[in-house]
Structures are given as C-alpha cells and as structure tokens.
Write a protein that holds these residues in place. Structure first.
Motif, PDB file in Angstrom:
ATOM      1  N   ARG A  55      25.955  38.100  36.456  1.00 34.35           N
ATOM      2  CA  ARG A  55      26.642  36.813  36.568  1.00 34.35           C
ATOM      3  C   ARG A  55      26.510  36.215  37.965  1.00 34.35           C
ATOM      4  O   ARG A  55      26.680  35.006  38.140  1.00 34.35           O
ATOM      5  CB  ARG A  55      28.119  36.982  36.239  1.00 34.35           C
ATOM      6  N   PHE A  56      26.209  37.069  38.974  1.00 34.61           N
ATOM      7  CA  PHE A  56      26.225  36.615  40.354  1.00 34.61           C
ATOM      8  C   PHE A  56      24.912  36.809  41.108  1.00 34.61           C
ATOM      9  O   PHE A  56      24.617  36.055  42.035  1.00 34.61           O
ATOM     10  CB  PHE A  56      27.333  37.346  41.128  1.00 34.61           C
ATOM     11  N   ASP A  65       6.696  54.466  42.316  1.00 33.82           N
ATOM     12  CA  ASP A  65       6.687  55.334  41.137  1.00 33.82           C
ATOM     13  C   ASP A  65       8.084  55.699  40.647  1.00 33.82           C
ATOM     14  O   ASP A  65       8.245  56.120  39.504  1.00 33.82           O
ATOM     15  CB  ASP A  65       5.902  56.613  41.434  1.00 33.82           C
ATOM     16  N   ASP A  66       9.068  55.591  41.505  1.00 34.88           N
ATOM     17  CA  ASP A  66      10.444  55.938  41.126  1.00 34.88           C
ATOM     18  C   ASP A  66      11.356  54.743  41.369  1.00 34.88           C
ATOM     19  O   ASP A  66      12.190  54.758  42.286  1.00 34.88           O
ATOM     20  CB  ASP A  66      10.929  57.148  41.927  1.00 34.88           C
ATOM     21  N   PRO A  67      11.223  53.695  40.553  1.00 32.97           N
ATOM     22  CA  PRO A  67      12.009  52.476  40.779  1.00 32.97           C
ATOM     23  C   PRO A  67      13.486  52.675  40.492  1.00 32.97           C
ATOM     24  O   PRO A  67      13.881  53.542  39.704  1.00 32.97           O
ATOM     25  CB  PRO A  67      11.383  51.478  39.795  1.00 32.97           C
ATOM     26  N   ILE A  68      14.302  51.878  41.159  1.00 34.27           N
ATOM     27  CA  ILE A  68      15.740  51.862  40.916  1.00 34.27           C
ATOM     28  C   ILE A  68      16.171  50.414  40.741  1.00 34.27           C
ATOM     29  O   ILE A  68      15.505  49.493  41.242  1.00 34.27           O
ATOM     30  CB  ILE A  68      16.538  52.512  42.066  1.00 34.27           C
ATOM     31  N   PRO A  69      17.281  50.156  40.044  1.00 38.41           N
ATOM     32  CA  PRO A  69      17.773  48.780  39.911  1.00 38.41           C
ATOM     33  C   PRO A  69      18.378  48.300  41.229  1.00 38.41           C
ATOM     34  O   PRO A  69      19.081  49.049  41.912  1.00 38.41           O
ATOM     35  CB  PRO A  69      18.847  48.885  38.817  1.00 38.41           C
ATOM     36  N   LEU A  70      18.105  47.047  41.555  1.00 35.25           N
ATOM     37  CA  LEU A  70      18.613  46.446  42.779  1.00 35.25           C
ATOM     38  C   LEU A  70      19.233  45.088  42.478  1.00 35.25           C
ATOM     39  O   LEU A  70      18.672  44.304  41.703  1.00 35.25           O
ATOM     40  CB  LEU A  70      17.483  46.245  43.806  1.00 35.25           C
ATOM     41  N   ALA A  71      20.369  44.810  43.097  1.00 35.64           N
ATOM     42  CA  ALA A  71      20.964  43.474  43.042  1.00 35.64           C
ATOM     43  C   ALA A  71      20.541  42.740  44.310  1.00 35.64           C
ATOM     44  O   ALA A  71      20.698  43.266  45.412  1.00 35.64           O
ATOM     45  CB  ALA A  71      22.485  43.569  42.971  1.00 35.64           C
TER      46      ALA A  71
END
Length: 255
Positions: A55-56, A65-71
């Motif tokens: 929402r923001f 090779d080892d992605p992570i979620p990022l805001a």
C-alpha cells in the motif's frame, strides 16, 4: 564484550548478548527519530508484510542467486523519501516494516555451531543504556515484561523469515523471476530515468502458467503474494515524484 556473529546485518554496528548480569540497570527510552534510516533506500521485508507494504512502497527482489524481498523507500542509493534529514518519519499514515521495528534487538547465534538463538542488541544505539529514565529491561535477575515482548516480537520475526525463505525457494524454482527494469520520463525531461539492479515477477510467465501450477500457488498462499508484489510496482512513479518534490534528483542508475 561477548563474542557475536562476524557478519552484521543492515543497521547493526555491533552485537552484544543481552544479559541480566551485564545489563541489569539498562533501560530503553522512546526515540522520535531513527538516524540509522537516513539514506537507506531498500529495507528487507517478510511475506507476512506484503499486504501492508504494497500500500505504501514498491516490493522488489534483490539481484543475485539468493534474492530477498525488499521494500523501496527510495529509488536511488542514499535516498529515503519517507524520512527527513534527522531520521523523523515524514508522515504518520505509513507502515514501518518489522525489520526496522526490531532494531536495535536481534536474535542471533553467538557462535557458528550454536544451536540456540540469543537475544542481542546493538550497544551503539542511543536508545538503550544505563539511563535514569525509561523502561527497564530487567527486574532484578528476571527479564521485564518489555524484554519478554521484545523477545516474542523477534521470535515472530524469525518465524516469518523462515516462511519468506521458503517462499523465495519456491519462487526461484517457478522460473517467474526476471531482471527488472523501470523507465520513467518526467515531463520536460529529454531523457528517461532507467532503474535496474533488481528482480521482479514476469507477468507474461505468470499468465502462461498451467492451471495446476496456478491452483497450487493459490492453495499454498503464494499467488496473492505475487500479485501484491506486482500491484506495488505502480508506486515506483510515486516514489520518483517524491524524490523530485524534495529536490532529490535521481540519476539514471541502478537501484
């Protein structure tokens, strides 16, 4: 200081195990600013937070090779459009990711072969120390109610982190991740600003999945997370405009 992990995560300068012997008189005081956030443009988030984060802020995945979620709190290195120069939150109607809220505390293994996680904190953080005022971390030799709540929050965060790791494993195996690119050309600009250096879900590949694959993703809760990510990408332009409005002119470089 007791031994602590050598590789420190984002924000943390040092790690020290919280102890009723070493920190019996330590308290926490409420801070109205977070200087450690100034200039931080990408914050790790868990899958438990996708519904609120989208929402923001845009949700992307790191490269490699080892992605992570990022805001994304900014589109360029060193830019955070939600924090002022002193580290104060600019607006109140905003979701602060759990990764930020857990600082300066952290569950960590004190040695590489340790089986249990210990509650640690960053002793360089000015909001924790031997103050005359504030909420105590210990009542004698026992953890205070505050410390129990901090421990519970960190345990919940670790559990969410494990769910996020599993989500990323399944996302990589699905073959849906692709190198991301966003092009924004503001009015009056001769050249567009192109942002790369992140990964995103390929909408065409998602659309072309077989029915059984989509059904599996729907049943295990993966599908709504993917759409939360995709919907959030529309906020890229809003973040860009915030940078322009604040005079933080972005350069056409990677995230």
């Amino acid at each position: 200081m007791a031994s602590a992990p050598q590789s420190l995560p984002l924000f943390y300068n040092q790690l020290e195990p919280l102890s009723s012997q070493a920190h019996a008189d330590f308290r926490t005081k409420r801070m109205d600013r977070a200087p450690f956030l100034v200039g931080q443009h990408a914050i790790p988030v868990t899958v438990d937070e996708f519904a609120l984060v989208q929402r923001f802020m845009p949700i992307v995945f790191s490269s490699g090779d080892d992605p992570i979620p990022l805001a994304l709190m900014g589109l360029n290195e060193g830019v955070n459009v939600f924090i002022d120069a002193e580290g104060k939150l600019i607006e109140q109607n905003f979701y602060v990711p759990a990764y930020i809220r857990r600082y300066p505390f952290l569950l960590a293994r004190l040695t590489p072969d340790a089986q249990e996680l210990s509650l640690c904190f960053d002793p360089t953080y000015e909001g924790v120390g031997a103050f005359d005022e504030g909420e105590p971390l210990f009542n004698g030799t026992e953890p205070s109610e505050l410390t129990k709540n901090i421990l519970q929050f960190n345990e919940t965060f670790e559990t969410a982190g494990m769910r996020t790791q599993q989500f990323m494993v399944e996302l990589k195996e699905s073959g849906l991740l692709t190198e991301g690119e966003v092009t924004i050309q503001p009015e009056g600009s001769e050249q567009p600003f192109v942002y790369r250096g992140f990964q995103m879900v390929d909408e065409n590949k998602l659309r072309d999945l077989r029915g059984d694959q989509l059904r599996k993703m729907s049943q295990n809760g993966m599908l709504p997370l993917l759409y939360a990510h995709l919907f959030s990408l529309a906020l890229m332009r809003e973040i860009f405009q915030r940078q322009l409005d604040r005079g933080l002119m972005p350069a056409p470089a990677a995230l």
